[in-house]
Design an enzyme around this catalytic site. Structure first.
Site, PDB file in Angstrom:
ATOM      1  N   TYR A 170       0.797  -1.184   0.126  1.00 49.88           N
ATOM      2  CA  TYR A 170      -0.097   0.030   0.041  1.00 49.88           C
ATOM      3  C   TYR A 170       0.723   1.485  -0.117  1.00 49.88           C
ATOM      4  O   TYR A 170       0.501   2.375  -0.466  1.00 49.88           O
ATOM      5  CB  TYR A 170      -0.976   0.076   1.150  1.00 49.88           C
ATOM      6  CG  TYR A 170      -2.008  -1.057   1.163  1.00 49.88           C
ATOM      7  CD1 TYR A 170      -3.220  -0.583   0.187  1.00 49.88           C
ATOM      8  CD2 TYR A 170      -1.848  -2.021   1.692  1.00 49.88           C
ATOM      9  CE1 TYR A 170      -4.205  -1.698   0.124  1.00 49.88           C
ATOM     10  CE2 TYR A 170      -2.899  -3.220   1.684  1.00 49.88           C
ATOM     11  CZ  TYR A 170      -4.140  -2.774   0.846  1.00 49.88           C
ATOM     12  OH  TYR A 170      -5.211  -3.892   0.791  1.00 49.88           O
ATOM     13  N   ASN A 227     -12.760   0.251  -5.563  1.00 46.79           N
ATOM     14  CA  ASN A 227     -12.681  -0.110  -6.833  1.00 46.79           C
ATOM     15  C   ASN A 227     -13.719  -0.803  -7.271  1.00 46.79           C
ATOM     16  O   ASN A 227     -14.002  -2.013  -6.726  1.00 46.79           O
ATOM     17  CB  ASN A 227     -11.230  -0.729  -7.090  1.00 46.79           C
ATOM     18  CG  ASN A 227     -11.210  -1.287  -8.328  1.00 46.79           C
ATOM     19  OD1 ASN A 227     -11.760  -0.972  -9.522  1.00 46.79           O
ATOM     20  ND2 ASN A 227     -10.377  -2.519  -8.404  1.00 46.79           N
ATOM     21  N   CYS A 262      -6.901  -4.295  -8.145  1.00 47.08           N
ATOM     22  CA  CYS A 262      -6.529  -3.958  -6.597  1.00 47.08           C
ATOM     23  C   CYS A 262      -6.038  -5.227  -5.771  1.00 47.08           C
ATOM     24  O   CYS A 262      -5.415  -4.921  -4.786  1.00 47.08           O
ATOM     25  CB  CYS A 262      -7.929  -3.408  -5.960  1.00 47.08           C
ATOM     26  SG  CYS A 262      -9.279  -4.305  -6.061  1.00 47.08           S
ATOM     27  N   HIS A 263      -6.241  -6.325  -6.231  1.00 41.08           N
ATOM     28  CA  HIS A 263      -5.710  -7.638  -5.610  1.00 41.08           C
ATOM     29  C   HIS A 263      -4.117  -7.552  -5.597  1.00 41.08           C
ATOM     30  O   HIS A 263      -3.700  -8.328  -5.067  1.00 41.08           O
ATOM     31  CB  HIS A 263      -6.268  -8.769  -6.416  1.00 41.08           C
ATOM     32  CG  HIS A 263      -5.864  -9.085  -7.530  1.00 41.08           C
ATOM     33  ND1 HIS A 263      -6.401  -8.603  -8.874  1.00 41.08           N
ATOM     34  CD2 HIS A 263      -4.805  -9.726  -8.139  1.00 41.08           C
ATOM     35  CE1 HIS A 263      -5.900  -9.043 -10.066  1.00 41.08           C
ATOM     36  NE2 HIS A 263      -4.623  -9.630  -9.584  1.00 41.08           N
ATOM     37  N   GLU A 316      -1.092 -15.341 -11.013  1.00 32.44           N
ATOM     38  CA  GLU A 316      -0.339 -14.222 -11.689  1.00 32.44           C
ATOM     39  C   GLU A 316       1.233 -14.516 -11.377  1.00 32.44           C
ATOM     40  O   GLU A 316       1.902 -14.253 -12.289  1.00 32.44           O
ATOM     41  CB  GLU A 316      -0.742 -12.829 -11.197  1.00 32.44           C
ATOM     42  CG  GLU A 316      -1.907 -12.453 -11.777  1.00 32.44           C
ATOM     43  CD  GLU A 316      -2.254 -11.025 -11.371  1.00 32.44           C
ATOM     44  OE1 GLU A 316      -3.209 -10.492 -12.048  1.00 32.44           O
ATOM     45  OE2 GLU A 316      -1.771 -10.476 -10.451  1.00 32.44           O
TER      46      GLU A 316
END
Length: 164
Positions: free
Chosen positions: A104, A127, A135-136, A162
């Site tokens: 963050y 979001n 946002c993940h 990912e």
């Protein structure tokens, strides 16, 4: 204004998209449209929606993501409204590379104000276009996941997918 509603099956459960004219207004891992409409800025909120079986490039991007290619989701047009910092922060989220989550604090710096950690976290929380505005990909400084509207197991799954 009428929007299109698409339900898709994913390895992380049902994924629903509300779109209008090829632009995502809201999306997330739910089957309930009501879970999505509250996140849409009131001036963009559709008066009604029609159930569709596909959304061309939008649904193709979700399929590509789950097939191992997250890049097309970052090209899908998204429409969200808020203040200047949050709008910019949402654009910045789309630049965070898959497999390389940021904290963050790092996210606040990328968004142009390293001291605005709470504002950056708020951009994630508000979001509406999950997956398309990733946002993940934002985690806590200690490496833990932090929060995620759709649940930490889904956030963990997205990040693991990912990283692979």
């Amino acid at each position: 204004m009428k929007a299109q509603l698409l339900h898709m099956s994913t390895p992380d459960g049902p994924f629903t998209i509300l779109a209008q004219d090829g632009v995502v207004l809201s999306s997330g891992w739910t089957e309930k449209p009501g879970d999505l409409t509250g996140q849409i800025h009131p001036s963009l909120r559709p008066a009604s929606f029609e159930l569709v079986s596909g959304l061309d490039a939008i649904s193709a991007a979700v399929e590509a993501f789950y097939a191992g290619d997250p890049a097309p989701a970052m090209q899908v047009p998204v429409r969200q409204l808020s203040g200047p910092f949050r709008l910019h922060a949402w654009d910045v989220l789309r630049l965070v590379q898959p497999g390389s989550p940021v904290t963050y604090t790092e996210y606040a710096g990328l968004a142009g104000n390293p001291k605005a950690v709470r504002a950056a976290a708020s951009a994630c929380a508000f979001n509406a276009a999950a997956l398309f505005v990733p946002c993940h990909r934002v985690i806590r400084t200690d490496g833990s996941l932090g929060g995620f509207r759709w649940g930490l197991p889904i956030k963990q799954s997205l990040l693991a997918r990912e990283a692979a």
